[in-house]
Design an enzyme around this catalytic site. Structure first.
Site, PDB file in Angstrom:
ATOM      1  CG  ASP A 165      37.527  36.114  38.290  1.00 47.90           C
ATOM      2  OD1 ASP A 165      37.032  37.141  38.793  1.00 47.90           O
ATOM      3  OD2 ASP A 165      36.876  35.107  37.970  1.00 47.90           O
TER       4      ASP A 165
ATOM      5  CB  SER B 102      43.067  25.666  58.970  1.00 48.65           C
ATOM      6  OG  SER B 102      44.236  26.348  58.571  1.00 48.65           O
TER       7      SER B 102
ATOM      8  CE  LYS C   4      47.730  28.506  57.489  1.00 52.00           C
ATOM      9  NZ  LYS C   4      47.496  27.071  57.623  1.00 52.00           N
TER      10      LYS C   4
ATOM     11  CG  ASP D 236      32.004  33.770  37.254  1.00 49.36           C
ATOM     12  OD1 ASP D 236      31.791  34.788  37.941  1.00 49.36           O
ATOM     13  OD2 ASP D 236      33.021  33.079  37.339  1.00 49.36           O
TER      14      ASP D 236
END
Lengths: 691, 68, 561
Positions: free
Chosen positions: A319, A394, A406, A533
């Protein structure tokens, strides 16, 4: 039953269970004798042959004429010495194994101490509580734990929010917040301690099946089954032993034919010198030490097979976030749009982030303040708007009704439109510009006006590029998976030096990548933590789950990293390779040694056949030649114990360079070293009058 | 080896004893041209059986290394 | 000495020039591609094998392949054994020979079916023309073809292809490889003076007026397949030392070359079939160097001569005992190393009379059996050593060992190891038994160290399917016939079974892609390591015997060394 566990001090629990290594050698010494039991020795074919040989020479010490009389005096002394040396050979081999096991046991004891029996409160169906011994808990039971309790077994949080001290197993001293429902924070590990509030936990493992139990079993070597390569090597060693047994057993008639009969003691000595005792004595120690090393890295492996498989990995699926890049992105730049200035953007960004306590938010604040931005309102009067996955933004609501936000560029666009505004034309190019730099763009706005884009930079972990380079040299390909868009992903991939990447990846993509690599015959390793996963972890040849991950992920993986550090896979690859290299190197060394031993013993054996010129080492007498070879054979085992336990150092070189290096050290070195050592021992024997 | 020996330990020992007495020891004795006495011949015969046993044991290891 | 040196070098140049041609040709044959012989052979094949479907039979599994090898070989044995035991009632028996004893017949049949041709008899006084041509001649083709077929199946398996069909490969080996070369070679020998006749022995009155019977026979065709197929069973008792089998330097050159072309060429064939000619060449040169070293050791010993003889002569003369003067020490040494290396077993001089260095070299050849190695099997054994080396070195680079992209795991190691075990069992154990009862069993003619060499050589020759004899051994006895038969069978069929199972198991594996972490096996470094492993493994197993045989003999012969 009052079982009080002494409250360990912080210092003691700073690091992973500190193994108590005092008395290790005394205990191993005792073990070495106990392991002489033939029922134990029979599990180690080579040393079992030595044991039988020792018994024969022991009989010959008692009665040297047992098999008929041979020339040559003081055979009581000689037979006795040979018996003694053979006995030491056995003891040294047992000692090596015992030391390896002892270290494992110490590690296991340390783990076990975190996990002493305790009373757990089981919740019955009618909701009432019942005190039970923790060892009686079964999978599926629900229990209640309150502050100060030891969590008795692995489980999943059903209710409650509490902080848990996991330092006993992870070494991380900061408590971790546990709550139900979330992917990472809902699983608890047995042996950890709840330090605030209370939790209702569903037990997910039967007693003796938890992670700690598995780790204990593995490092103790109790459940150690041989790995595939170890099995193949055992076959080869047994074959060589059988060949040498035939060679030695057929010698007496041949020697008798030319009237130079050989005593049985010397034949036993020859056999023991020839069979690969060095690797035979150290083989199990190497395996146990390998598991131990994995445990020291704070990784729980469910089998030695998985560790060995690490060395064979062709492809590493990683990842991006948390592995290749730091989990936290940092604000790097403010890019104004629609005619605003960077300072204006900074001020708005500061206002939007003042209640944002995430590392990203704090970094925005820091950058804005560095640019001289100040708040134009009193934070006391304003109100923070939390980030949510639904809104993907937020911000701050001002007392005058102003809304500063933003968030993801798309989300802000939508917000502005909903307030009747129009996103500026140059927003798209700013967005793409940031992506092309490998960053994450966040748009900022006040009410209907978009001021600009914050460039959140992904910080690639220091040193990660070098590690990928190492992996590439080892022949391991790295594939990065990320939810980022293609442009960002490509930039990060290039910067981090991964070989391939999958952008905008879904969990299904992970399985697909793994399967397509496996279809080409590759072995794939991956790390994961989320519930989704789990299938990919199960599909991968080596699946490493993060301890912070969900129970499902841990179940599916064949290793769990207690530190939740995904880059550790690279260390595991090294450990896996080291295991194989150590075995291969010591086998080669053991076989190469035989040449010198032959040159010591054969001329001594057939001194009367006139082949004395083969005594190239110029050994003093037949007796000292045989003794020197045997003493070397015995001493080389303890001499190599440190190497067996530590493993041959793995260097990230190509296979050919590695072969060249190791064949010089262990092959050629194995040919030359014993010539010198046997000669030295021979001189020493002369010195003490045994020659 | 236990898995073989367990059931038939007695018969096997009897058989080996018989073999030693009837075939091996006299054979060794005969081949030695009188260099050995009887007990030497028995000792060498036993040694031969031990070596044969070791060879069988190693062959088992080669066939089923997982068990060792 | 200089002349001998040039003879050997010339020979080696020719070998290096033509072995690859044969290798490439065999690769084309077994890839099923067109060859320039097709127009001639295809119609003949069609005529003989019409409708049998054998030329397009489907590929076999490992088990089927082994069954086919064993059953076909057993049938051949029964067939030829019947011919031997009935030879006095069969035609073409001008000297009216009786049937041989059952144990000699059995030994001969096993020995020829296993491509060994160990002979405990003299051909001209034991077997009729029909037995030699119909029985032995037949086996010479089929046993050689069996070896080639197995080698090809093995190579196919290693490279992940289906093993192929045993019967197809057997027929193709004969019609496309052995027969064409044999026909051309036999004609060449005929022209050079080797007889080919069905007439009985010639009665001659010598210059001194004495009557002499000179054995004749259909020698030329027998001779060429004897050499080409690594058979080695001579028409006459003294084999290629006989002036009718090997009359002059030209036939000697032809016969030496022809015994090496298939084993040497097959290594190149492997490279082509495995799509890695580089590896083929590296192995070729590795074997070539080992071969050259052994020739040097042997020739050096012969040119030094026997110190005992030289002391009497008062000057240094090469050792000419047991040699044909028309060949001399160099060509005899060259032949001796070639014939023991290739498991041919034909001789043009007596190995019993070689200096101890020659005994050392020839015995080492038999023990290792890869210095070119037997028809087909030699190449396969090379790969067994390669696999074992790969296993150890593969571990040393930290990966599960791989060969040609396939993992070497327990099953492969078990099968490869069995092959390692065959020689100690089939050579050392019977040799120890024979030497334990020297009066009753061994029949040694030269006691002492040389006697050990004689006995060990006989079993080594049987187990390696070589067939040459150290000679001087009284070997037509029940003990020798039966115990050598054991070594012959063990040395032939156990490895063949292991090889086919090995190939089968490798072929079924999922190939692993090559990365920089993969150990490359086609590098000089790896080839050198392999050579080291071969020499060390061989030395470890046979050093004590060599020490008590040729080495002790050498030291005792030259006390001043």
């Amino acid at each position: 039953m009052m079982q009080t566990t002494p409250k360990p001090t912080r210092e003691k629990r700073r690091h992973t269970p500190k193994a108590d290594l005092s008395n290790l050698y005394q205990r191993a010494f005792r073990e070495a004798f106990l392991k002489l039991d033939p029922r134990i020795m029979i599990k180690n074919p080579i040393m079992f042959v030595v044991l039988v040989g020792t018994m024969i020479t022991a009989l010959l010490t008692v009665n040297p004429a047992l098999f008929g009389s041979y020339e040559g005096g003081n055979s009581y002394l000689f037979n006795g010495l040979v018996t003694l040396i053979l006995l030491f050979t056995l003891l040294f081999a047992n000692f090596a194994e015992a030391v390896a096991e002892g270290r494992g046991k110490a590690q296991a004891d340390a783990l076990r101490s975190t996990k002493s029996d305790s009373i757990a409160r089981r919740i019955l169906n009618d909701g009432s509580l019942e005190n039970v011994n923790s060892t009686n808990l079964r999978r599926g039971d629900r229990i209640q734990v309150i502050a100060g309790d030891m969590i008795p077994a692995d489980g999943e949080v059903l209710e409650g929010v509490a902080s848990v001290d996991e330092s006993a197993i992870t070494g991380e001293s900061a408590p971790v917040l546990k709550e139900p429902g979330s992917d990472v924070a809902s699983s608890v590990t047995g042996g950890t301690r709840i330090i605030s509030d209370e939790l209702i936990i569903q037990i997910t493992s039967d007693p003796g099946q938890g992670f700690i139990d598995r780790m204990i079993a593995l490092v103790e070597g109790a459940q150690r089954s041989k790995t595939p390569n170890e099995i193949a090597l055992t076959v080869l060693l047994a074959v060589l032993t059988l060949v040498f047994l035939i060679v030695v057993a057929t010698l007496p008639p041949i020697a008798n034919y030319i009237n130079s009969p050989v005593s049985i003691t010397i034949l036993v000595a020859l056999l023991v010198a020839l069979i690969p005792t060095t690797i035979g004595g150290l083989l199990s120690a190497i395996g146990i030490a390998g598991m131990d090393r994995v445990a020291q890295f704070n990784v729980v492996a469910t089998s030695g097979r998985a560790v060995e498989a690490c060395g064979d990995i062709n492809t590493l699926v990683l990842d991006k976030t948390g592995t290749i890049t730091l989990g936290n992105r940092l604000a790097e730049e403010f890019i104004p749009v629609n005619g605003h200035t960077a300072e204006e953007v900074a001020a708005i960004a500061l206002a939007a982030s003042i209640f944002d306590n995430t590392p990203e938010g704090k970094s925005i604040v820091r950058l804005a303040e560095k640019m001289g931005a100040t708040l134009s309102f009193n934070p006391e009067t304003a109100e923070g708007v939390e980030f949510s996955a639904r809104t993907r933004m937020s911000g701050t609501d001002l007392s005058n009704g102003g809304e500063i936000r933003k968030g993801a560029v798309d989300a802000i666009r939508g917000f502005v439109r909903s307030r009747g505004g129009q996103p500026p034309n140059d927003l798209q190019s700013a967005y793409e510009g940031v992506s092309q730099m490998g960053g994450t763009p966040l748009a900022v706005c006040e009410d209907r006006e978009i001021y600009g884009v914050i460039y959140l930079k992904d910080i690639i972990k220091t040193g990660i590029r070098e590690r990928f380079d190492q992996l590439r040299r080892m022949g391991v390909r790295t594939v990065m998976l990320t939810g980022d868009n293609r442009i960002t992903a490509a930039v990060i991939a290039k910067e981090a030096g991964v070989d391939d990447f999958i952008a905008e990846a879904t969990p299904e993509d992970k399985i697909q990548v793994i399967q397509s690599e496996q279809a080409q015959g590759k072995l794939v390793a991956m790390t994961g933590d989320g519930t989704n996963d789990a299938p990919a972890l199960a599909q991968a040849n080596v699946g490493v789950a993060m301890n912070s991950g969900t129970q499902a992920a841990k179940e599916a993986a064949n290793m769990v990293d207690l530190d939740s550090d995904p880059t550790k896979l690279i260390d595991l690859v090294t450990i896996g390779k080291q295991l194989l290299i150590t075995r291969g190197a010591l086998t080669t060394f053991s076989l190469a040694n035989d040449i010198a031993k032959y040159f010591a013993i054969i001329p001594a054996m057939f001194a009367s056949a006139g082949i004395g010129d083969l005594n190239v080492m110029g050994l003093q007498s037949p007796q000292s030649a045989v003794l020197s070879a045997l003493i070397y054979n015995a001493l080389i085992i303890p001499a190599l114990i440190p190497l067996a336990l530590k493993g041959v150092k793995f260097r990230p070189l190509t296979a050919n360079q590695l072969l060249q290096r190791n064949i010089l050290i262990y092959g050629l070195g194995g040919v030359i070293a014993p010539f010198i050592a046997i000669k030295v021992i021979d001189v020493a024997l002369l010195f003490i009058g045994l020659a | 080896m236990n898995f073989i020996m367990k059931n038939q330990k007695m018969p096997l020992l009897l058989f080996l004893g018989l073999l030693l007495n009837v075939a091996i020891a006299p054979g060794v004795y005969a081949a030695s041209n009188g260099d050995l006495n009887r007990s030497n011949a028995y000792a060498i015969g036993l040694l031969g059986i031990v070596i044969f046993g070791l060879a069988i044991y190693l062959a088992l290891v080669i066939m089923q290394p997982e068990k060792f | 000495m200089l002349q001998g040196f040039f003879q050997i070098v010339l020979f080696m140049v020719i070998l290096v020039a033509i072995a690859p041609l044969f290798g490439r040709y065999m690769a084309i044959v077994f890839l099923g591609q067109k060859t320039w012989l097709d127009p001639v052979i295809t119609p003949i094949e069609r005529l003989i094998l019409n409708g049998s479907g054998v030329l397009s039979a489907k590929s076999m599994t490992g088990r089927q392949y082994i069954q086919a090898v064993l059953i076909s070989n057993l049938m051949m044995m029964v067939f030829v054994l019947a011919i031997f035991l009935l030879q006095n009632r069969l035609p073409l028996n001008p000297t009216e020979l009786n049937a041989p004893s059952w144990d000699l017949a059995l030994h001969t049949v096993i020995s020829f079916t296993t491509n060994t041709d160990q002979q405990h008899y003299s051909g001209e006084t034991t077997y009729s023309y029909f037995s030699q041509m119909g029985g032995l001649g037949f086996l010479m083709f089929t046993s050689a073809a069996t070896g080639i077929a197995v080698a090809i199946a093995f190579i196919r398996g290693l490279t992940g292809k289906p093993l192929g069909n045993f019967y197809t490969d057997l027929i193709v080996s004969i019609t496309r490889i052995l027969l064409p070369i044999s026909i051309v070679g036999a004609i060449a020998l005929l022209i050079a003076g080797v007889p080919e006749t069905l007439a009985g022995p010639a009665q001659i009155t010598t210059l001194e007026g004495a009557n002499q019977t000179i054995a004749l026979g259909p020698v030329a065709h027998f001779e060429i397949i004897k050499q080409l197929g690594e058979n080695g069973g001579g028409f006459f008792g003294i084999n290629s030392a006989h002036p009718f089998e090997n009359p002059n330097n030209f036939t000697n050159l032809l016969e030496t070359i022809i015994m090496l072309v298939i084993p040497a060429g097959l290594i190149i064939t492997y490279g082509i079939l495995a799509d890695n000619p580089k590896q083929g060449w590296l192995i070729f040169w590795m074997v070539f160097i080992l071969y050259a070293i052994l020739i040097f050791i042997t020739a050096w010993g012969e040119f030094q001569g026997n110190p005992l003889v030289n002391n009497i002569l008062g000057e240094s003369q090469p050792n000419l005992e047991g040699k044909e003067v028309r060949f001399g020490p160099a060509l005899t040494a060259l032949w001796a190393v070639s014939t023991t290396g290739t498991m041919c077993g034909a001789v043009n001089g007596m190995h019993d009379s070689l200096m101890p260095t020659g005994g050392f070299a020839t015995l080492s050849n038999l023990f290792l059996q890869i210095i070119w190695g037997g028809q087909g099997t030699g190449t396969a054994y090379l790969f067994v050593f390669l696999i074992l080396t790969i296993f150890l070195t593969g571990l040393m680079v930290g990966r599960t060992p791989e060969f040609l992209g396939r993992k070497i795991e327990k099953r492969e190691i078990v099968l490869a190891s069995i092959i390692l075990l065959v020689h100690p069992i089939a050579i050392l154990i019977p040799a120890a038994i024979a030497l334990a009862f020297p009066e009753t069993l061994s029949g040694i003619s030269n006691p002492g160290f040389h006697g050990i060499s004689q006995v060990v050589y006989e079993y080594a020759s049987a187990a390696a399917n070589n067939g040459s004899g150290f000679e001087g051994l009284l070997d037509n006895t029940l003990w020798w016939n039966l115990s050598a038969s054991f070594s012959l069978l063990a040395g032939r069929y156990i490895p063949i079974m292991a090889l086919i199972f090995l190939a089968d198991s490798v072929a079924r594996k999922q190939p692993v892609p090559e990365t920089t972490g993969t150990l490359r096996t086609d590098t000089p470094l790896f080839t050198t390591v392999t050579a080291g492993a071969i020499v060390i493994l061989g030395a470890l197993t046979f050093l004590p015997v060599l020490a008590l045989g040729p080495v002790a003999e050498a030291f005792n012969l030259i006390p001043t060394l």
